[in-house]
Design a protein around this motif. Sequence first.
Motif, short mmCIF file in Angstrom:
data_model
loop_
_atom_site.label_atom_id
_atom_site.label_comp_id
_atom_site.label_asym_id
_atom_site.label_seq_id
_atom_site.Cartn_x
_atom_site.Cartn_y
_atom_site.Cartn_z
N VAL A 1 1.10 -1.46 0.06
CA VAL A 1 0.00 0.14 -0.33
C VAL A 1 0.91 1.33 -0.05
CG1 VAL A 1 -1.79 1.50 0.84
CG2 VAL A 1 -2.22 -0.97 1.19
N THR A 2 0.60 1.63 -0.68
CA THR A 2 1.38 4.00 -1.00
C THR A 2 0.85 4.64 0.28
OG1 THR A 2 0.27 4.45 -2.87
CG2 THR A 2 1.50 3.18 -3.44
N ASN A 3 1.17 5.95 0.43
CA ASN A 3 1.33 6.48 1.03
C ASN A 3 -0.13 7.35 0.84
OD1 ASN A 3 3.95 5.98 2.42
ND2 ASN A 3 5.07 8.12 1.22
N ASP A 4 -0.76 7.13 -0.41
CA ASP A 4 -1.73 7.76 -0.38
C ASP A 4 -2.77 6.58 -0.77
OD1 ASP A 4 -1.06 6.62 -2.53
OD2 ASP A 4 -1.52 8.35 -4.36
N ASN A 5 -2.81 5.77 0.13
CA ASN A 5 -3.75 4.45 0.33
C ASN A 5 -3.41 3.72 -0.42
OD1 ASN A 5 -3.73 5.11 2.77
ND2 ASN A 5 -5.10 6.68 2.71
N LYS A 6 -2.91 3.53 -1.80
CA LYS A 6 -3.38 3.19 -2.95
C LYS A 6 -2.71 1.15 -2.51
CE LYS A 6 -5.53 6.35 -5.49
NZ LYS A 6 -4.73 7.31 -4.92
N LEU A 7 -3.82 0.43 -3.23
CA LEU A 7 -2.97 -0.90 -3.25
C LEU A 7 -2.30 -1.24 -4.40
CD1 LEU A 7 -3.18 -4.20 -1.51
CD2 LEU A 7 -5.32 -4.26 -2.67
N VAL A 8 -1.00 -1.34 -4.21
CA VAL A 8 -0.54 -2.02 -5.76
C VAL A 8 -0.52 -3.48 -5.48
CG1 VAL A 8 2.06 -1.89 -7.09
CG2 VAL A 8 0.61 -0.05 -5.72
N VAL A 9 -1.02 -3.77 -6.70
CA VAL A 9 -0.50 -5.91 -6.99
C VAL A 9 0.30 -5.86 -8.28
CG1 VAL A 9 -1.79 -8.00 -6.99
CG2 VAL A 9 -2.23 -6.13 -5.84
N VAL A 10 1.49 -6.46 -7.63
CA VAL A 10 2.28 -6.95 -9.12
C VAL A 10 2.31 -8.25 -9.48
CG1 VAL A 10 4.59 -6.37 -10.23
CG2 VAL A 10 3.53 -4.54 -8.86
N PRO A 11 1.78 -8.95 -10.52
CA PRO A 11 1.85 -10.52 -10.25
C PRO A 11 3.29 -10.73 -11.33
CG PRO A 11 0.37 -9.06 -12.63
CD PRO A 11 0.53 -8.28 -10.85
N TYR A 12 3.45 -12.11 -10.86
CA TYR A 12 4.63 -12.57 -11.56
C TYR A 12 4.00 -13.66 -12.56
CZ TYR A 12 6.92 -9.25 -8.61
OH TYR A 12 7.76 -7.95 -8.19
#
Length: 463
Positions: A115-126
Amino acid sequence: MKGKNKHNKLKPIMKKSMLAALSLGIALPVAGSLPHALAGAIEPTINISRPVLNDDIYWLSHSSEQVDALPIMPSMPIGVDNNTIIIDLSTHFSSDRFTQLGAISENTNVARAYVTNDNKLVVVPYRSGKINIQLQAKNALSPEGEMIRDNIELYISKKGDLNGDDKVDSADAVQLYNYLRNMVTRRGFSYVEKNQADVDRNGEPELADMNALLSGYANQSLGAKDNSYVLTFKQVDDAPYALNGKLNGDLKVGATLTSNIEFFDPDGDTPRSMLYQWYRGSEASGEGKTEIIGATEAVYKITAAEQEKYLFLQVTPQSYSSDRPQGNPVVLRSESTVAVKQEDIVSLSPSNGSTEVKTNAPLVITYNRPVKINMNSFSSIIIRNLTSNQIEANYIFFLGNNFRANDNKVIIDNPGLKYGANYSIEVSNDAIIAADPDDNAYMQGTVVEQNGVQWTFTTQIPQ
């Protein structure tokens, strides 16, 4: 209410269309008759094949290609930036109620989540796989700062890989054929299955996906040379939470304690009645506390047994979820011990035990603070002749015609007493209450139940 996504209805496929699958430009292979195309080594990140779908996460749009408009709360979009998913969590965990948002991926080899500082969930699939992503947030309204956890699943599969073996081959064509055939019988399919069956990625599984699968295999646009993957998010059924609980009311015998507590379910499940159980104990920590039998409501009237004791209320949240209907109990504690009860009655007229009382003497109870009649009481004021064991007056409370409250006094009409008789004036403990609504206390009556003598006196003998 648990948010249900607006699943697109699948286009009806007639049985004759199933036969058409056999006459496509490329014949339907028999399982195992074609060599499989291995996925091969993938890049550090993979290409996300849109649309990305959501299965039953009520605060999230059901597709990356559509933003849903709900009447209560707008759904947050599923943002796709080539090989990254970005989802705004500010609606699900609002900043005025939650802080320190975070995310934990069950397997960072399959996908990373943060989660970023501005409350965004980031998902990076591999790579292909199914993982759990745990969203976390700290309750900002509680001094303890309980940690709230919301689990969601992420399914990742190679485009065209319907059976989840990380290959694209004839087995997937058979799987798709069975899927399309069963659409006619209306068998239920999960969003994960629907998304995997949508080979041409137009957002809707249909007969054209068979052609896309076979053509993609033949020209090698699917399989080892294709780094495109299908993603589906799905809600995990989490237990509800009881948050921000507080006990309200005076800590004294006769007062009523009430409880305020907030129900929160990260899945959006509908709340049920809370489970309540009251306890009393000598230690503020709750060690050695004992259950108060029968005290299973949100409110509790303090009794003499709680004097110099702490009171505890255990609250267990419940929802209408079929899998996790009950959350962990929380315990609320009184800020201090229950005060030793002070005598509410300052004086009686005639005084208790007095003799030579006039037969028409005023009957007055004086309290230590302003009071009022409890018109909801089913009690009565009884004037009893103890000498003859006769009731000479019985004033019903909900009628309230023969007694009244005036500031801190309760005045009872004297019906005219007998000469030379011993009398008792009997008022129950729930008949008179404090006038101040914030006091919320029942005042002491004149029928003393413990370690005392009720209000009695003797009238004069005529000269």
